[in-house]
Design a protein around this motif. Structure first.
Motif, short mmCIF file in Angstrom:
data_model
loop_
_atom_site.label_atom_id
_atom_site.label_comp_id
_atom_site.label_asym_id
_atom_site.label_seq_id
_atom_site.Cartn_x
_atom_site.Cartn_y
_atom_site.Cartn_z
N THR A 191 0.83 -1.21 0.00
CA THR A 191 0.00 0.00 0.00
C THR A 191 0.86 1.25 0.00
O THR A 191 1.79 1.38 0.78
N ASN A 192 0.52 2.15 -0.93
CA ASN A 192 0.98 3.52 -0.86
C ASN A 192 -0.15 4.24 -0.11
O ASN A 192 -1.28 4.16 -0.58
N PRO A 193 0.02 4.84 1.03
CA PRO A 193 1.23 5.46 1.58
C PRO A 193 1.91 4.74 2.72
O PRO A 193 2.93 5.23 3.21
N VAL A 219 -6.76 -5.47 -7.21
CA VAL A 219 -5.53 -5.52 -6.42
C VAL A 219 -4.47 -4.75 -7.20
O VAL A 219 -4.05 -5.15 -8.28
N ASP A 220 -4.08 -3.62 -6.64
CA ASP A 220 -3.08 -2.76 -7.29
C ASP A 220 -1.70 -3.22 -6.84
O ASP A 220 -1.31 -3.04 -5.70
N ASN A 221 -0.98 -3.79 -7.78
CA ASN A 221 0.29 -4.46 -7.49
C ASN A 221 1.46 -3.61 -8.01
O ASN A 221 2.47 -4.15 -8.43
N ALA A 222 1.30 -2.27 -7.97
CA ALA A 222 2.31 -1.39 -8.58
C ALA A 222 3.70 -1.58 -7.96
O ALA A 222 4.71 -1.38 -8.63
N TYR A 223 3.74 -1.97 -6.68
CA TYR A 223 5.04 -2.19 -6.02
C TYR A 223 5.31 -3.68 -5.78
O TYR A 223 6.32 -4.04 -5.18
N MET A 247 -0.48 -4.05 -12.65
CA MET A 247 0.96 -3.98 -12.42
C MET A 247 1.48 -2.77 -13.20
O MET A 247 0.74 -2.13 -13.94
N SER A 248 2.77 -2.49 -13.04
CA SER A 248 3.29 -1.28 -13.67
C SER A 248 4.78 -1.42 -13.90
O SER A 248 5.47 -2.12 -13.15
N LEU A 249 5.28 -0.73 -14.94
CA LEU A 249 6.73 -0.67 -15.13
C LEU A 249 7.34 0.54 -14.42
O LEU A 249 8.55 0.74 -14.46
N SER A 250 6.50 1.34 -13.76
CA SER A 250 7.01 2.61 -13.20
C SER A 250 8.03 2.40 -12.10
O SER A 250 9.10 3.01 -12.10
N LYS A 251 7.71 1.54 -11.16
CA LYS A 251 8.53 1.49 -9.94
C LYS A 251 9.78 0.63 -10.11
O LYS A 251 10.61 0.55 -9.22
N ILE A 252 9.91 0.02 -11.27
CA ILE A 252 11.17 -0.68 -11.55
C ILE A 252 12.15 0.30 -12.20
O ILE A 252 13.25 -0.07 -12.62
C1 LIG Z 1 -0.33 2.35 -5.46
C2 LIG Z 1 -0.11 2.98 -6.79
N1 LIG Z 1 -0.88 2.60 -7.81
C3 LIG Z 1 -0.74 3.13 -9.03
C4 LIG Z 1 0.20 4.11 -9.27
C5 LIG Z 1 0.28 4.68 -10.64
O1 LIG Z 1 1.41 4.26 -11.29
P1 LIG Z 1 1.64 4.36 -12.86
O2 LIG Z 1 0.47 5.08 -13.47
O3 LIG Z 1 2.92 5.12 -13.01
O4 LIG Z 1 1.72 2.95 -13.36
C6 LIG Z 1 1.02 4.55 -8.24
C7 LIG Z 1 2.00 5.63 -8.48
O5 LIG Z 1 2.62 6.16 -7.59
C8 LIG Z 1 0.86 3.97 -6.96
O6 LIG Z 1 1.61 4.36 -5.93
#
Ligand SMILES: Cc1ncc(COP(=O)(O)O)c(C=O)c1O
Length: 417
Positions: A191-193, A219-223, A247-252
């Protein structure tokens, strides 16, 4: 200029936007700032080198280069990318999926805009459906995404002390009501934050509540795992036909390629592809082209497990140590157990001022954090806890994090004196 309700809703300035602008302008001064506020991932030198080498490989191959930039892909994404993602998840976790269960979006934020609105708002029968967030605090990026107001409801967690100056949030299943106005349930894991990672039991419980009501669980698996794997607990990713996992390529280390990945049942993937066509025509292909061979070879797992995760775990532990040293016995504080993501979530039980006010005072001393208030939305009942927490990113340089923490400690001691 007369605009629609939709226009009003999405062009209105939100609290968090003002805050982000504030953070941005604070950064543009000449004075040294301690930027512990944003959500940018760190530039990890070994990882950046891998992306540079891979880009060079593409540049050296006219065929690959032209294919990456010169064509529109299908609204579902590049077929080759969909195939390798499905293969990875199938082989690693035994999920029964194929490329028909995967779609790409221009960032996972974009996927959430679609899904949060697909499952909330008024339906054909005129009934208002809502998204349920079973555990607050939650990702600020969802807060303003619903087209219809009052579309979100959320629940207070159980707050449990888990160690010296350490606590963890748990879902309060006794209070959690999944009424028939709920269109979907949504969580981020990690979880963010807070850096919380919902336990496997919590996810299974949510998945069964969702299945009983025939509504999806997001389920947001961004991290999360398998990449970027900024997760320090041994937990399993869980997926079934009723779960929409993003999922996302952002946090890699690739936030600028804007590549989100959704894994869901075929009906959902078809709906998302149709929406992609309307909203985006096609999806940006650079992130997909850059990472597809690394996903196919499994190299992405090595990057995640051996470079990205240890980097953040070390930084998290170090930042916690600095907090303990700087806060000592004179500050009444507790840190959410750091189980993943890039953030520490600090709870000041006896601050005497709101964390919004603390944010202002720290900004005057060039330290930027995010006050916790923003991360509690959809809650109707008042709760003091909302104004007692801050989010702090530890992704910045060690010097910035350590100095920032020292100044936070000094300011809080001044207030509590
Ligand atoms: C929990 C969470 N979900 C989604 C996102 C969005 O990420 P992105 O759109 O870069 O894939 C973020 C970005 O900080 C995040 O922290």
């Amino acid at each position: 200029m007369e605009i629609s309700l939709f226009g009003e809703r999405f062009s209105a300035r939100t609290g968090i936007q003002e805050l982000m602008d504030d953070l941005g302008s604070a950064l543009s001064g000449t004075e040294k700032t301690y930027m512990l506020g944003g959500g940018n991932p760190a530039l990890i030198p070994e990882v950046s080198r891998i992306w540079r080498d891979r880009m060079q490989q593409i540049l050296d191959s006219p065929f690959e280069f032209d294919r990456m930039l010169g064509y529109y892909d299908t609204p579902q994404g590049k077929r080759e990318f969909l195939v390798v993602v499905a293969e990875l998840l199938r082989e690693r976790y035994g999920w029964r999926i194929s490329e028909r269960n995967v779609a790409v979006t221009n960032g996972s934020q974009n996927a959430f805009f679609f899904f949060l609105n697909m499952f909330s708002g008024r339906n054909r029968a005129g009934k208002l459906r809502k998204i349920l967030f079973p555990l607050m605090p939650e990702y600020i990026g969802y807060a303003d995404q619903a087209a219809e107001p009052e579309s979100f409801v959320s629940c207070r967690p159980i707050v449990r002390e888990t160690g010296d100056h350490e606590f963890k949030y748990f879902i309060d299943f006794d209070r959690l009501q999944v009424g028939d106005d709920i269109g979907a349930i949504c969580v981020s894991r990690p979880t963010n934050p807070t850096g919380n990672v919902l336990t496997d039991d919590e996810i299974h419980h949510l998945a069964s509540l969702a299945a009983e009501r025939s509504i999806p669980l997001f389920v947001d698996n961004a991290y999360g795992t398998p990449f970027p794997h900024i997760i320090f607990e041994d937990v399993a990713p869980i997926w079934n036909d009723n779960i929409i996992m993003s999922m996302s390529l952002s946090k890699i280390g690739l936030p600028s390629v804007r590549t989100g990945i959704v894994v869901a049942n075929e009906e959902i993937i078809e709906a998302l592809s149709a929406a992609n066509a309307v909203m985006n025509l096609a999806i940006g292909g650079i992130g997909q082209a850059l990472t597809a061979p690394l996903i196919r070879s499994g190299e992405i797992l090595r990057i995640s497990n051996e470079l990205v995760m240890p980097f953040y775990r070390k930084k998290s532990r170090q930042a916690i140590e600095w907090i303990h040293d700087a806060f000592g016995d004179s500050i009444d504080y507790s840190i959410h157990r750091s189980e993943g993501s890039l953030f520490l979530w600090i709870w000041f039980k006896e601050l005497g001022i709101s964390t919004m006010e603390l944010y202002r005072r720290l900004k005057a001393r060039s330290v930027l954090i995010i006050p916790g208030e923003y991360f509690f939305y959809g809650m109707s009942a008042p709760w003091d806890h909302r104004e007692q927490c801050i989010r702090l990113s530890y992704a910045q340089s060690d010097e910035t994090v350590e100095q920032g923490i020292t100044i936070i400690a000094d300011e809080v001691k001044k207030i509590q004196r």
